[in-house]
Enzyme design. Sequence first.
Site, PDB file in Angstrom:
ATOM      1  N   ASP A  97      44.682  49.217  37.668  1.00  0.00           N
ATOM      2  CA  ASP A  97      45.952  48.526  37.638  1.00  0.00           C
ATOM      3  C   ASP A  97      46.969  49.313  36.234  1.00  0.00           C
ATOM      4  OD1 ASP A  97      44.785  46.485  38.650  1.00  0.00           O
ATOM      5  OD2 ASP A  97      44.359  45.267  36.471  1.00  0.00           O
ATOM      6  N   HIS A 150      43.552  45.199  45.560  1.00  0.00           N
ATOM      7  CA  HIS A 150      43.636  44.144  44.517  1.00  0.00           C
ATOM      8  C   HIS A 150      45.016  43.391  44.855  1.00  0.00           C
ATOM      9  CE1 HIS A 150      44.037  43.376  40.210  1.00  0.00           C
ATOM     10  NE2 HIS A 150      43.192  43.824  39.882  1.00  0.00           N
ATOM     11  N   HIS A 190      39.849  50.929  33.645  1.00  0.00           N
ATOM     12  CA  HIS A 190      40.155  50.363  32.548  1.00  0.00           C
ATOM     13  C   HIS A 190      39.104  49.302  32.261  1.00  0.00           C
ATOM     14  CE1 HIS A 190      42.126  47.966  35.140  1.00  0.00           C
ATOM     15  NE2 HIS A 190      42.260  46.796  34.417  1.00  0.00           N
ATOM     16  N   ASP A 230      37.195  42.551  35.752  1.00  0.00           N
ATOM     17  CA  ASP A 230      37.571  42.996  37.285  1.00  0.00           C
ATOM     18  C   ASP A 230      37.399  44.265  37.751  1.00  0.00           C
ATOM     19  OD1 ASP A 230      39.785  42.992  36.051  1.00  0.00           O
ATOM     20  OD2 ASP A 230      40.956  42.204  38.021  1.00  0.00           O
ATOM     21  N   HIS A 231      37.293  45.185  36.695  1.00  0.00           N
ATOM     22  CA  HIS A 231      37.066  46.641  36.971  1.00  0.00           C
ATOM     23  C   HIS A 231      35.967  47.320  36.649  1.00  0.00           C
ATOM     24  CE1 HIS A 231      41.251  47.046  38.477  1.00  0.00           C
ATOM     25  NE2 HIS A 231      41.612  45.956  38.155  1.00  0.00           N
ATOM     26  N   GLU A 281      47.132  49.404  43.592  1.00  0.00           N
ATOM     27  CA  GLU A 281      46.758  47.749  43.266  1.00  0.00           C
ATOM     28  C   GLU A 281      48.001  46.955  43.756  1.00  0.00           C
ATOM     29  OE1 GLU A 281      48.336  45.602  40.569  1.00  0.00           O
ATOM     30  OE2 GLU A 281      48.580  46.745  38.882  1.00  0.00           O
TER      31      GLU A 281
END
Length: 569
Positions: free
Chosen positions: A150, A386, A40, A44-45, A175
């Site tokens: 996530d 995560h 996504h 942070d991804h 996560e």
Amino acid sequence: MDCGMHMGYNDDRRFPDFSYITKTDDEKLTDHLDCVIITHFHLDHCGALPYMSEMVGFDGPIYMTHPTKAICPILLEDYRKITVERKGETNFFTSEMIKQCMKKTVAVNLHEVIKVDDELEIKAYYAGHVLGAAMFQVRVGQQSMVYTGDYNMTPDRHLGAAWIDKCRPDLLITESTYATTIRDSKRCRERDFLKKVHSCVEKGGKVLIPVFALGRAQELCILLESYWERMNLKVPIYFSLGLTEKANHYYKLFITWTSQKIKKTFVHRNMFEFKHIKPFDRAYIENPGPMVVFATPGMLHAGLSLQVFKKWAPNPNNMIIMPGYCVAGTVGHKILNGAKRLEMENKQILEVKLSVQYMSFSAHADAKGIMQLISWCEPKNVMLVHGEAEKMDFLKSKIQHQFGIDCFKPANGETAVIHTKHNIPVDVSLPLLKREASKLGSLPPDPKRPKIFHGALVMKGTKLQLIDPGLALKELGLEEHNLRFTSTVMLDEEGQTTQTADRIYQLVKTNLKEFPVSYSSDGSISISDSVLVQVSGDEESKSVLVSWSHQDEDVGSFLLKLLKEQLDT
């Protein structure tokens, strides 16, 4: 799997260390990686993607869903502007690099199986969380894994809940942001949030809500919009300009990715066109009187949200509501841990006097949600990423105890070795299947009792086939030998042997209905292909001989047990 950056650092540590993969400087990432998958658009991804593809060097395909592909470059450009143009940092990717990077992306649809090459295939599942978020299943031959990115297991006001089928992967990488949290009801949280905002503005205070541009922001805007309408409030609500209009444009464009409720109401009105929420101008920061401001980014590590916070922090009438998780090192994380004095750039000290509230409107799965996902997809191993180490320890022991499977929580740079079982596919010949099926008689096979097949395993080229043993022997030119098992039951029974044989025949007919039974003139009884019963003896005692070949071992041993129970008086 994902290529994010760390919000808490401003040096090299913000990007992943790719030397774990390449080992030496002259090696290319493309030599080691078949593809990159982005779940996504949160930074942070995906925040290190242009750095990886354009600066480190990766020429392979980058897979992501259609909404992610549309929104990702906007957030990357926004992040680049803040870092380079406002903070003046060097050694950072350029706008051109973002464009070149996005040319390497391939958009995927949910549940579409994509063949990356001859061996590797990937498949996306809906993850909730934010618009376009997906979990990915990766399969090579017989081995598979699922990487969640996530996800959220409960539907919210604008997105549905994550879903995956019972794919039973060898490994589930999940996560674990909220590894120890079990959230209260969503309705309670929403009521609490509205009450806090209302009481602050009623006293003339200002409310700052730091959010990410897409996701939680829309969720809270829908909530406040309907409350302002219901309560007939006139206090202004603002949303930082720029990304909002684009965000709402994308929600319209990708309406199929939203919740059922939004899809239904969209026919009459667009829930993302707000009456009470206006675009925010930086000049409004100094305005007197109450107001509510949604500003990005969500962790107060830069941008407008940090600028507004600096201005409003010294006033105890004001309030900041942190609606989600903050990474260690960010200003958001510091104030949530009770910091009352913050050292900003240029060694300035900021006094934090405003009210700091934390309310988890996070679109992550809580502990219950993570356990639910594990029970849905039934993995053979779980790996936690995560999240925070201590919280992971708690969840790890819970997973091992409840599901009895191995759970891993490797640190950065640590190698985890996971053992998997290989299944070997075998073709079964049709004559053998027919022969085995005929043994069952008219009864359907019992799904709860495994049926043992007797055949010869033959390897032809690279293929394995199970064929009739007689045929295998013939093909190999070998002589067949039969192995038989024999057992004798002694009976103290008077009368003729034929009477005892009659009794046994009736007993067999009653208890082994599904098998063919024949009674020959010499008094012997045949059952199935190879089971034989013979009665001999005199007027006072009888011996019953039961003989069977190894193919009918289960029938022979069952019959023996039956005779001992029924006849041995």
